[in-house]
Design a protein around this motif. Sequence first.
Motif, PDB file in Angstrom:
ATOM      1  N   GLU A 167       5.739  56.509  39.308  1.00 14.60           N
ATOM      2  CA  GLU A 167       5.817  55.607  40.379  1.00 14.60           C
ATOM      3  C   GLU A 167       4.952  56.326  41.648  1.00 14.60           C
ATOM      4  OE1 GLU A 167       5.975  52.314  41.274  1.00 14.60           O
ATOM      5  OE2 GLU A 167       7.051  51.869  42.954  1.00 14.60           O
ATOM      6  N   GLU A 168       3.964  57.070  41.193  1.00 16.47           N
ATOM      7  CA  GLU A 168       2.906  57.655  42.077  1.00 16.47           C
ATOM      8  C   GLU A 168       2.373  56.722  43.262  1.00 16.47           C
ATOM      9  OE1 GLU A 168      -0.595  59.559  43.856  1.00 16.47           O
ATOM     10  OE2 GLU A 168      -0.645  57.676  42.527  1.00 16.47           O
ATOM     11  N   GLU A 169       1.976  55.505  42.845  1.00 16.16           N
ATOM     12  CA  GLU A 169       1.484  54.498  43.834  1.00 16.16           C
ATOM     13  C   GLU A 169       2.031  53.673  44.425  1.00 16.16           C
ATOM     14  OE1 GLU A 169      -1.643  54.836  44.264  1.00 16.16           O
ATOM     15  OE2 GLU A 169      -2.729  55.108  42.383  1.00 16.16           O
ATOM     16  N   GLY A 170       3.713  53.892  44.067  1.00 14.65           N
ATOM     17  CA  GLY A 170       4.668  52.926  44.794  1.00 14.65           C
ATOM     18  C   GLY A 170       4.247  51.357  44.799  1.00 14.65           C
ATOM     19  N   LEU A 194      -5.254  67.504  38.185  1.00 10.16           N
ATOM     20  CA  LEU A 194      -6.710  67.073  38.102  1.00 10.16           C
ATOM     21  C   LEU A 194      -6.843  65.568  38.421  1.00 10.16           C
ATOM     22  CD1 LEU A 194      -9.414  67.773  35.672  1.00 10.16           C
ATOM     23  CD2 LEU A 194      -9.050  65.402  35.943  1.00 10.16           C
ATOM     24  N   HIS A 195      -7.887  65.092  38.996  1.00 10.38           N
ATOM     25  CA  HIS A 195      -7.693  63.637  39.623  1.00 10.38           C
ATOM     26  C   HIS A 195      -9.193  63.266  39.919  1.00 10.38           C
ATOM     27  CE1 HIS A 195      -6.454  59.995  41.696  1.00 10.38           C
ATOM     28  NE2 HIS A 195      -5.364  60.258  41.551  1.00 10.38           N
ATOM     29  N   VAL A 196      -9.439  61.934  39.514  1.00 15.90           N
ATOM     30  CA  VAL A 196     -10.824  61.392  39.799  1.00 15.90           C
ATOM     31  C   VAL A 196     -10.778  61.487  41.280  1.00 15.90           C
ATOM     32  CG1 VAL A 196     -10.019  59.002  40.063  1.00 15.90           C
ATOM     33  CG2 VAL A 196     -12.404  59.669  39.433  1.00 15.90           C
ATOM     34  N   PHE A 211      -8.793  55.494  35.841  1.00 13.22           N
ATOM     35  CA  PHE A 211      -8.969  56.775  36.018  1.00 13.22           C
ATOM     36  C   PHE A 211      -8.018  57.387  36.919  1.00 13.22           C
ATOM     37  CE2 PHE A 211     -13.102  55.582  34.619  1.00 13.22           C
ATOM     38  CZ  PHE A 211     -13.332  56.278  33.926  1.00 13.22           C
ATOM     39  N   ASP A 212      -7.573  56.803  38.175  1.00 16.23           N
ATOM     40  CA  ASP A 212      -6.712  57.276  38.921  1.00 16.23           C
ATOM     41  C   ASP A 212      -5.205  57.459  38.304  1.00 16.23           C
ATOM     42  OD1 ASP A 212      -4.794  57.679  41.120  1.00 16.23           O
ATOM     43  OD2 ASP A 212      -5.486  55.972  42.131  1.00 16.23           O
ATOM     44  N   GLY A 213      -4.982  58.746  38.145  1.00 17.52           N
ATOM     45  CA  GLY A 213      -3.679  59.031  37.589  1.00 17.52           C
ATOM     46  C   GLY A 213      -3.978  59.426  35.877  1.00 17.52           C
ATOM     47  N   PRO A 214      -4.448  58.297  34.991  1.00 17.95           N
ATOM     48  CA  PRO A 214      -4.520  58.373  33.720  1.00 17.95           C
ATOM     49  C   PRO A 214      -5.571  59.875  33.369  1.00 17.95           C
ATOM     50  CG  PRO A 214      -4.290  56.098  33.901  1.00 17.95           C
ATOM     51  CD  PRO A 214      -4.287  57.074  35.171  1.00 17.95           C
ATOM     52  N   GLY A 237      -3.437  60.127  48.617  1.00 16.81           N
ATOM     53  CA  GLY A 237      -2.057  61.053  48.438  1.00 16.81           C
ATOM     54  C   GLY A 237      -2.136  61.241  46.955  1.00 16.81           C
ATOM     55  N   HIS A 238      -1.112  62.590  46.798  1.00 13.36           N
ATOM     56  CA  HIS A 238      -1.142  62.900  45.378  1.00 13.36           C
ATOM     57  C   HIS A 238       0.400  63.520  45.263  1.00 13.36           C
ATOM     58  CE1 HIS A 238      -5.122  61.767  44.304  1.00 13.36           C
ATOM     59  NE2 HIS A 238      -5.628  62.654  45.562  1.00 13.36           N
ATOM     60  N   ASP A 239       0.889  63.655  43.952  1.00 11.40           N
ATOM     61  CA  ASP A 239       2.037  64.175  43.657  1.00 11.40           C
ATOM     62  C   ASP A 239       1.940  65.964  44.043  1.00 11.40           C
ATOM     63  OD1 ASP A 239       3.728  62.343  42.743  1.00 11.40           O
ATOM     64  OD2 ASP A 239       2.192  61.909  41.227  1.00 11.40           O
ATOM     65  N   SER A 261      -0.202  64.485  36.170  1.00 12.07           N
ATOM     66  CA  SER A 261      -0.776  63.423  37.041  1.00 12.07           C
ATOM     67  C   SER A 261       0.094  62.222  36.912  1.00 12.07           C
ATOM     68  CB  SER A 261      -2.192  63.066  37.016  1.00 12.07           C
ATOM     69  OG  SER A 261      -2.561  62.227  38.321  1.00 12.07           O
ATOM     70  N   HIS A 262      -0.259  60.941  36.955  1.00 12.17           N
ATOM     71  CA  HIS A 262       0.554  59.865  36.792  1.00 12.17           C
ATOM     72  C   HIS A 262      -0.236  58.727  36.140  1.00 12.17           C
ATOM     73  CE1 HIS A 262      -1.846  57.460  39.824  1.00 12.17           C
ATOM     74  NE2 HIS A 262      -1.992  58.567  40.179  1.00 12.17           N
ATOM     75  N   LEU A 263       0.689  57.813  35.346  1.00  9.17           N
ATOM     76  CA  LEU A 263       0.170  56.695  34.493  1.00  9.17           C
ATOM     77  C   LEU A 263       0.206  55.210  35.088  1.00  9.17           C
ATOM     78  CD1 LEU A 263       1.364  58.133  30.912  1.00  9.17           C
ATOM     79  CD2 LEU A 263      -0.876  57.919  31.942  1.00  9.17           C
TER      80      LEU A 263
END
Length: 393
Positions: free
Chosen positions: A113-116, A179-181, A79-82, A341-343, A68-70
């Motif tokens: 940069e998942e969130e922009g 996997l994502h919250v 939680f979003d990403g980590p 949105g998600h990668d 996912s993303h950090l």
Amino acid sequence: MLAEIADIGCDRRRGGYSRHVFDGAERELRGWFADHAARLGLDTETDRNGNVWAWWGTPGPGAVVTGSHLDSVPGGGAFDGPLGVASALTAVGALRARGGTPARPLAVVVFAEEEGGRFGVPCLGSRLLTGAIDAEAARNLRDPEGVTFAEAARAAGLDPARIGPDPEALGRIGTFVELHVEQGRGLIDLGSPVAVGSTVIAHGRWRFTFTGQGNHAGATPLSDRRDPMLPAAATVAAVRRLAAGVPDARATVGRLVPSPGGTNVIASTVDLWLDARVPGGGTQALVDDITAAARAAAADEGCALTVRQESCSDTVAFDDRLRAELGGLLGGVPELATGAGHDAAILAPHVPSAMLYVRNPTGVSHAPEEHAEPADVERGAAALTDVLEHLCR
Ligand code: GLV
Ligand code: MN
Ligand code: MN
């Protein structure tokens, strides 16, 4: 595992976390990830676009990839990403403990940069990887301080000339699972700790720039003003009013920047960012209506308006076969559509992709209150472990 990074990137002003690509906090998180991966015996590499890959087995085609993303939004949750990255590492540890070696290469990826949140374009790392954004346009993206993505990438040790589509890295992914919250109340309503993703709503971002005449707040009569804050405010109201007329539409103004930004100064310009998401193909029509309302409000105040699209993604449905396979493997967990949105949705047109969601007991996300109960986090990581073991056969 998230407790280990609880002190990295805390935002004392906004609350929550502000972790943006290549800043101090995000780089510290990359170090944390590399250390963990090394302890699991994974080999870590950073690709030409700043995405990090940790490999179990020789990198190559047919790999099972999770991650996912950090990075975070400004003042985001823990939680979003980590959660997706930590669960991936937990799953690899659990597979190692089960013994055996995967029959396919397995990788954990951290997308950049998942969130922009710094350069404005969400899922920038996966868009670059897949060629969904022009490399030169990406190099020229600027953060709020005026630093270009190319400059930030160079400072982080990348070669800006090599930023762009990476068919070799993309070609190695056989299957991708993120996997994502959960970022809404879907799993509360379904009474399930885990779900398989079905669709991701179409979404895009537009920058509206209103230009008037900067002037003195005390010495300028109201009748002499061309104040861009007025059409900006009218546009914020129009966004809510017009979106309310479109079934299931979401439209948000979460960022508005007057310049120069003084209490006793009539602004000369106001930048406003619109985030618009409509299921199916209706996003552009909604944005056209909002733009018409903004133009009328700008004309009423003698202001100019420019509108620029900064990103756009179509509705994505995840791979039917993979969805059914994972749902069955996990004992018939529900499927869930998302407005986030998600990668994984950027990868989905290129490789079979899937998502697992972990219940969020309040449904709040992109805010410090975002949460997942420890028992659900454990269930999510266990589900991911089973999925990876199955896919690696
Ligand atoms: C990312 O979480 C987004 O949907 O904006
Ligand atoms: Mn997010
Ligand atoms: Mn996310």
